[in-house]
Design a protein around this motif. Structure first.
Motif, PDB file in Angstrom:
ATOM      1  N   LEU A   1       0.815  -1.212   0.000  1.00 39.96           N
ATOM      2  CA  LEU A   1       0.000   0.000   0.000  1.00 39.96           C
ATOM      3  C   LEU A   1       0.850   1.264   0.000  1.00 39.96           C
ATOM      4  O   LEU A   1       0.317   2.362   0.080  1.00 39.96           O
ATOM      5  N   HIS A   2       2.144   1.124  -0.092  1.00 41.13           N
ATOM      6  CA  HIS A   2       3.042   2.271  -0.096  1.00 41.13           C
ATOM      7  C   HIS A   2       3.898   2.245  -1.360  1.00 41.13           C
ATOM      8  O   HIS A   2       4.196   1.198  -1.907  1.00 41.13           O
ATOM      9  N   GLY A   3       4.274   3.389  -1.828  1.00 42.22           N
ATOM     10  CA  GLY A   3       5.288   3.517  -2.859  1.00 42.22           C
ATOM     11  C   GLY A   3       4.888   3.095  -4.250  1.00 42.22           C
ATOM     12  O   GLY A   3       3.762   3.303  -4.697  1.00 42.22           O
ATOM     13  N   LEU A   4       5.829   2.460  -4.926  1.00 43.46           N
ATOM     14  CA  LEU A   4       5.693   2.149  -6.343  1.00 43.46           C
ATOM     15  C   LEU A   4       4.576   1.165  -6.644  1.00 43.46           C
ATOM     16  O   LEU A   4       3.983   1.198  -7.718  1.00 43.46           O
ATOM     17  N   GLU A   5       4.298   0.262  -5.730  1.00 45.55           N
ATOM     18  CA  GLU A   5       3.250  -0.735  -5.958  1.00 45.55           C
ATOM     19  C   GLU A   5       1.892  -0.056  -6.172  1.00 45.55           C
ATOM     20  O   GLU A   5       1.119  -0.454  -7.038  1.00 45.55           O
ATOM     21  N   MET A   6       1.602   0.980  -5.390  1.00 43.87           N
ATOM     22  CA  MET A   6       0.336   1.718  -5.552  1.00 43.87           C
ATOM     23  C   MET A   6       0.271   2.382  -6.925  1.00 43.87           C
ATOM     24  O   MET A   6      -0.782   2.398  -7.558  1.00 43.87           O
ATOM     25  N   LEU A   7       1.381   2.928  -7.402  1.00 42.47           N
ATOM     26  CA  LEU A   7       1.413   3.522  -8.744  1.00 42.47           C
ATOM     27  C   LEU A   7       1.154   2.464  -9.807  1.00 42.47           C
ATOM     28  O   LEU A   7       0.447   2.700 -10.782  1.00 42.47           O
ATOM     29  N   SER A   8       1.700   1.281  -9.584  1.00 47.23           N
ATOM     30  CA  SER A   8       1.491   0.179 -10.518  1.00 47.23           C
ATOM     31  C   SER A   8       0.029  -0.237 -10.547  1.00 47.23           C
ATOM     32  O   SER A   8      -0.527  -0.511 -11.609  1.00 47.23           O
ATOM     33  N   PHE A   9      -0.605  -0.297  -9.378  1.00 44.91           N
ATOM     34  CA  PHE A   9      -2.035  -0.621  -9.327  1.00 44.91           C
ATOM     35  C   PHE A   9      -2.834   0.384 -10.147  1.00 44.91           C
ATOM     36  O   PHE A   9      -3.650   0.013 -10.988  1.00 44.91           O
TER      37      PHE A   9
END
Length: 181
Positions: free
Chosen positions: A63-71
């Motif tokens: 829920l933090h960082g690059l993973e959220m942008l990927s979602f």
């Protein structure tokens, strides 16, 4: 990770969830219905439908960082999450970090420290008696006794929280009530 190929499976793997299901009720109702069910949930949307990823001890690091942008880039909108599932470690940590836990741990710690200091003072007083000279000085005995008492008090609070975390049972029926079969 290729989220576009199978976003539901990717969400399940990312959060280490037991499952992902489509909601049968509006998202805000689902979140309310699953409060205090001793499970972790992540509510999200994809392709015009709302979903929940659920399980015990979900990995919320995504829920933090690059993973959220990927979602977001792949059409997944994370709306809400609930971190309720407690392992033994989470239960101990929650007990020590809660307001009641801080009050009780400080109270128990203070009580333990006072008892330890009292015993140390007694031992320190006895150090002046020729038969007990080997017990050490008053200052050292007081510090050691207070430290031991504080550690016992703090450990007792953590143990109560750990037991609480281990004995909390998940209400999987709450997930069945808000999702399509």
């Amino acid at each position: 990770m290729n989220i576009q190929s199978n976003p539901l499976q990717a969400m399940q793997q990312t959060f280490k969830a037991e499952g992902v299901r489509e909601l049968s009720v509006p998202l805000h109702e689902a979140a309310k219905a699953t409060q205090n069910n001793n499970m972790d949930e992540v509510f999200f949307s994809h392709g015009g439908k709302d979903y929940v990823a659920f399980g015990a001890e979900l990995q919320f690091d995504a829920l933090h960082g690059l993973e959220m942008l990927s979602f977001a880039r792949n059409g997944i909108d994370v709306h809400h999450f609930q971190d309720e599932s407690n392992s033994i470690g989470e239960g101990a940590s929650a007990a020590l970090n809660s307001t009641a836990g801080k009050i009780s741990s400080r109270g128990i710690t203070a009580l333990g420290a006072a008892a330890g200091a009292g015993l140390a003072l007694f031992a320190g007083g006895m150090a002046s008696v020729p038969q007990f000279v080997g017990m050490g000085s008053l200052l050292m005995a007081t510090g050691v006794g207070a430290g031991i008492g504080a550690a016992i008090g703090y450990g007792g609070t953590a143990a109560v929280g750990a037991a609480s975390g281990a004995l909390s049972f998940a209400d999987r029926g709450s997930i069945d009530a808000i999702t399509k079969k």
